[in-house]
Design a protein around this motif. Structure first.
Motif, PDB file in Angstrom:
ATOM      1  N   TYR A 248       0.816  -1.495  -0.421  1.00 47.34           N
ATOM      2  CA  TYR A 248       0.072   0.515  -0.044  1.00 47.34           C
ATOM      3  C   TYR A 248       0.596   1.180  -0.007  1.00 47.34           C
ATOM      4  O   TYR A 248       0.246   2.524  -0.281  1.00 47.34           O
ATOM      5  N   GLY A 249       2.217   0.788   0.664  1.00 43.35           N
ATOM      6  CA  GLY A 249       2.854   2.305   0.387  1.00 43.35           C
ATOM      7  C   GLY A 249       2.443   3.559   1.392  1.00 43.35           C
ATOM      8  O   GLY A 249       2.521   4.698   1.297  1.00 43.35           O
ATOM      9  N   ARG A 250       1.699   3.570   2.014  1.00 40.02           N
ATOM     10  CA  ARG A 250       1.004   4.372   3.551  1.00 40.02           C
ATOM     11  C   ARG A 250       0.351   6.110   2.375  1.00 40.02           C
ATOM     12  O   ARG A 250       0.542   6.473   2.855  1.00 40.02           O
ATOM     13  N   ASP A 251      -0.648   4.730   1.512  1.00 43.02           N
ATOM     14  CA  ASP A 251      -0.778   5.767   0.355  1.00 43.02           C
ATOM     15  C   ASP A 251      -2.002   5.788   1.172  1.00 43.02           C
ATOM     16  O   ASP A 251      -2.639   5.144   1.698  1.00 43.02           O
ATOM     17  N   LYS A 252      -2.339   7.513   1.456  1.00 47.25           N
ATOM     18  CA  LYS A 252      -4.190   7.538   1.630  1.00 47.25           C
ATOM     19  C   LYS A 252      -5.136   7.439   1.130  1.00 47.25           C
ATOM     20  O   LYS A 252      -6.191   7.124   1.338  1.00 47.25           O
ATOM     21  N   ASP A 253      -5.002   7.428   0.253  1.00 43.67           N
ATOM     22  CA  ASP A 253      -5.897   7.210  -0.787  1.00 43.67           C
ATOM     23  C   ASP A 253      -6.069   5.606  -1.712  1.00 43.67           C
ATOM     24  O   ASP A 253      -6.710   5.695  -2.356  1.00 43.67           O
TER      25      ASP A 253
ATOM     26  N   ASP B  82       8.530  10.048   0.555  1.00 48.29           N
ATOM     27  CA  ASP B  82       7.613  10.234  -0.934  1.00 48.29           C
ATOM     28  C   ASP B  82       7.019   9.458  -1.946  1.00 48.29           C
ATOM     29  O   ASP B  82       6.472   9.386  -3.043  1.00 48.29           O
ATOM     30  N   THR B  83       8.687  10.251  -2.575  1.00 46.51           N
ATOM     31  CA  THR B  83       9.333  10.611  -3.675  1.00 46.51           C
ATOM     32  C   THR B  83      10.536   8.623  -4.069  1.00 46.51           C
ATOM     33  O   THR B  83      10.185   8.747  -4.834  1.00 46.51           O
ATOM     34  N   VAL B  84      10.526   8.248  -2.599  1.00 49.31           N
ATOM     35  CA  VAL B  84      11.849   6.871  -2.885  1.00 49.31           C
ATOM     36  C   VAL B  84      11.447   5.607  -2.779  1.00 49.31           C
ATOM     37  O   VAL B  84      11.102   4.899  -3.104  1.00 49.31           O
ATOM     38  N   CYS B  85      10.928   5.841  -0.968  1.00 49.47           N
ATOM     39  CA  CYS B  85      10.752   5.281  -0.222  1.00 49.47           C
ATOM     40  C   CYS B  85       9.057   4.108  -0.216  1.00 49.47           C
ATOM     41  O   CYS B  85       9.020   3.641  -0.448  1.00 49.47           O
ATOM     42  N   PHE B  86       8.309   5.161  -0.436  1.00 49.31           N
ATOM     43  CA  PHE B  86       7.123   4.249  -0.551  1.00 49.31           C
ATOM     44  C   PHE B  86       6.626   4.291  -1.426  1.00 49.31           C
ATOM     45  O   PHE B  86       6.476   2.966  -1.434  1.00 49.31           O
TER      46      PHE B  86
END
Length: 450
Positions: A351-356, A413-417
């Motif tokens: 999920y990459g900690r994605d809020k959406d 936000d741009t690399v790790c997630f």
């Protein structure tokens, strides 16, 4: 036959008791042969186990990522810069339906240091419950009220917990807070209960030899203060059921690690820039191999000899499984503001900690993540109940382009997630296509969340 036996046989032949001598001469060779056969069998087993331990494929994950340059090219071009390590384990079943593991790794190095952040909290959860069970004190449980006192510099007291239904702190409630949102204070209280010496003794006991837990988190705990832990009392109502005095651990837990000095500078406690590399030499350590080994033993204790399993009860396992896989928005006590702790807040892989992100109701991820100093780590067990899929996936990635630590300028936000999200989904997609000889029985992982 060995020389000693020939000499012994000659003496028996000259013995006056010929019948007894013949009996001994007949059966001693049989006994020797049996012993030699057992020893040979033992050697064969040891060689087989050693061979199994060495069968870790080191190319498959790289090949899988190379098939998706649009997702992974940015980090594959410099994996050491992003400090990537990945461990993926497939789960199959033998003839007796017991789990069999096949492991794949990418850039894995148990001696190359990365900061493990909150992933160490899983060890505290397990060892705290073990300690309750091992104390064997009548009436003392993980639900008992836990009142923490103070006795040394910088220590703090805890008398209440407004997030608990009864307003009182307990081991069980701290565990919920750790597994749901990685609460730092909850970990610190379990660290104080278990004690630093016992935590590190348990790590060694279970073979987690490239790991150590030295201090509390997020309060600048280090050096002498980390060696002292608080006095604690446990109550059932007004009745005292257990009292633990303050503890002191004089030991140092030295590990052979590389890469403990990073970057070009850091901000000190006064936010002043110090223009020299950041030293993490005396901080917690938890290798990727040890993390996944702990998760495997937790998820599938039956795959290990009884004496190597954690000392946990069925209720303990249920508590851990439930809150490892539960989403913050599914919890009443503790309750969370969804704007601060959204459903995928604790789910890095897939999920990459994605809020959406759209939550897949068929998938549950049992995991413990960590994030600090530009590192994102996730130690996970995946289950897809619809497609009968399960696997272990543990990974770390880091991004700190300016080389400065403690400045809170990391490329999460741009690399790790995105890396974690793409890695989880790529492995999952492979699992969807992978053929299995038998369908796994996953019902023990169906938890009740409401």
């Amino acid at each position: 036959m060995p020389l000693f036996y020939s000499q012994f046989a000659q003496k028996l032949t000259n013995s006056k008791n010929s019948s007894q001598s013949r009996f001994i001469l007949i059966f001693i060779p049989i006994i020797i042969v049996i012993m030699m056969m057992k020893f040979a069998s033992f050697l064969l087993v040891m060689v087989s186990l050693n061979a199994m331990a060495q069968k870790t494929d080191t190319t498959f994950i790289a090949q899988l990522m190379l098939k998706h340059p649009d997702l992974f090219a940015g980090v594959l071009n410099h994996p050491q810069k992003n400090q990537i390590q990945v461990l993926y384990t497939q789960i199959d079943r033998d003839a007796r339906h017991k789990p069999v593991f096949k492991t794949y790794s990418y850039n894995l190095d148990d001696h190359r240091y990365f900061y493990p952040a909150s992933t160490v909290k899983l060890a505290a959860v397990i060892f705290a419950l073990e300690k309750v069970n091992e104390l064997k004190i009548a009436g003392f449980t993980a639900k008992s009220t836990m009142i923490t006192d103070s006795s040394y510099t910088a220590q703090t007291k805890v008398l209440a917990d407004s997030t608990a239904k009864n307003g009182l702190p307990s081991i069980e409630h701290y565990i919920k807070k750790i597994l749901l949102t990685s609460d730092n204070d909850a970990f610190n209280r379990l660290f104080e209960f278990i004690g630093r010496a016992e935590i590190n003794s348990k790590l060694k006991k279970y073979g987690f030899n490239n790991s150590r837990i030295l201090n509390r988190l997020a309060i600048g705990d280090a050096g002498e203060t980390a060696k002292h832990t608080n006095p604690i009392k446990f109550y059932n109502g007004d009745k005292l059921v257990y009292s633990q005095a303050e503890q002191y651990d004089p030991k140092e837990y030295v590990l052979s690690l590389t890469n403990t000095v990073m970057g070009t500078g850091y901000l000190d406690s006064t936010d002043k820039l110090v223009n020299k590399p950041f030293n993490l030499e005396n901080k917690n350590a938890f290798s990727i191999s040890d993390q996944q080994a702990m998760m495997r033993k937790l998820i599938y204790p039956e795959a290990f000899p009884i004496k190597e399993r954690f000392n946990l009860t069925p209720a303990d396992y249920k508590l851990i499984y439930t809150y490892m896989s539960k989403l913050p928005t599914e919890s009443d006590y503790p309750a969370y503001d969804p704007k601060e702790f959204w459903p995928t807040y604790a789910k890095m892989l897939y999920y990459g900690r994605d809020k959406d992100a759209q939550i897949d109701s068929n998938i549950r991820i049992f995991n413990k993540y960590g994030d600090s100093y530009g590192f994102i780590i996730d130690n996970s067990y995946f289950v897809d109940f619809k497609n009968n899929i399960e696997f272990f996936l543990t990974a770390v990635v880091q991004s700190n382009e300016d080389g400065i630590f403690n400045d809170n300028k990391y490329e999460y936000d741009t690399v790790c997630f995105p890396f974690m999200k793409n890695l989880g989904r790529t492995i999952y997609a492979h699992e969807l296509e992978r053929k299995r000889k038998s369908v796994p029985d996953l019902k023990k992982f169906r938890m009740k969340y409401n």
